[in-house]
Design an enzyme around this catalytic site. Structure first.
Site: not given
Ligand code: RI2
Length: 318
Positions: A131, A200, A210
């Site tokens: 991701c 998350d 996550n």
């Molecule tokens: P940071 C994202 O979720 C991903 O799962 C990623 O690992 C997590 O948030 C943390 O992101 P989504 O919003 O806070 O894309 O490290 O569904 O940027």
């Protein structure tokens, strides 16, 4: 639901979070803090009570956008918990200050955890990512800035292909990137020194919530003895899990998985699209935070120290 006036920019932020135009747990939290700051600074409330009602309504609107990333309720709790005063002006000043302070803390935490995560990396290492996580990128960036030469194997991450964002950002740093489909991860793990993923939410038992696919990646990596590192600032710790609550997993629209035409072609089927999964602590080697690196089993101590049993929901109507 209260009828209190919600600022149009709060509504716009809420819509952008729900549609994932604004995404990533840390980015969502900062955007929510900015939205509350705008609500506070531009509120035309004439009484302290009206001001508080508006702020609670704004927080509630932001809260209902996506259920899994705990950084969002942690942000709302932080800001509303510091809204203090007897007059509109006093409430406005304290709320704006709290929102600013929260955003600064998120940024500082990300820089600090990057320095911790970078300590794990050595010249010539290959990192696999899943991701797109700004906390993970911070670790890789910090190592890169120290002159450590890295290469990356980046998982595409279906269904929204957020691995493409990671690939572009690493490439911009000058790090050689190999993009693979999710199913190829096992094939390439033998070439990888560390798997780095974000989070998350993190539960009191050290389980990591996550992006969907993290669990199978962690299980396969453990089988190969490739370390799994979770980069997550402490705003991702979920204090509600201290008292037995579980983290809600978001299910998103099936259109992210299959087009209408494909659906019609196949005929009557069920499509499910969970956005996240839960990786048990036994598959995680370390959780890297701005307070240092922790084995997942000990994260509960940090959670208690930082949040206590605090699970207030001040955005809900009194
Ligand atoms: P940071 C994202 O979720 C991903 O799962 C990623 O690992 C997590 O948030 C943390 O992101 P989504 O919003 O806070 O894309 O490290 O569904 O940027």
């Amino acid at each position: 639901m209260t009828t209190a006036e919600i600022h149009p920019e709060v509504e716009a932020t809420a819509e952008a979070i729900a549609s994932m135009e604004i995404r990533g747990a840390a980015t969502i939290a900062s955007a929510a803090a900015d939205a509350l700051r705008r609500q506070a600074s531009q509120s035309e409330a004439t009484t302290a009570e009206e001001f508080q009602t508006q702020l609670r309504a704004a927080a509630q609107r932001l809260h209902e956008t996506r259920p899994t990333a705990v950084s969002l309720p942690n942000c709302l709790r932080y800001v509303l918990g510091r809204m203090e005063g007897e007059t509109v002006e006093a409430l406005r000043t304290s709320t704006i200050a709290a929102a600013r302070e929260f955003s600064t803390r998120v940024q500082t935490a990300q820089d600090d955890l990057g320095a911790v995560g970078a300590n794990r990396l050595r010249d010539g290492d290959t990192v696999m990512t899943h991701c797109h996580s700004t906390d993970v990128l911070s670790c890789i960036k910090a190592a890169h800035e120290r002159g450590i030469e890295l290469s990356a194997i980046v998982k595409e991450t279906r269904p929204r292909k957020q691995g493409h964002i990671t690939a572009a950002e690493l490439r911009d740093l000058g790090i050689p990137v190999t993009l693979i489909i999710d199913g190829a991860a096992g094939r390439y793990l033998d070439e990888v020194d560390h798997v780095f993923v974000g989070a998350d939410s993190i539960a009191a038992d050290g389980a990591v919530i996550n992006k969907i696919g993290t669990r199978s990646l962690a299980v396969t990596a453990r089988e190969r003895d490739t370390p799994i590192v979770v980069a997550a600032q402490t705003v991702k710790l979920d204090p509600a899990t201290l008292s037995g609550h579980t983290v809600e997993i978001e299910y998103r629209d099936e259109s992210e998985v299959i087009s209408e035409a494909e659906r019609e072609e196949i005929g009557e089927i069920t499509v499910r699209n969970p956005a996240f999964d839960v990786t048990p602590p036994r598959y995680v080697d370390a959780i890297v935070t701005e307070r240092g690196q922790f084995p997942p089993e000990s994260i509960v101590t940090l959670m208690r120290e930082l949040f206590g049993e605090q699970t207030a929901t001040p955005w809900e109507e009194e």
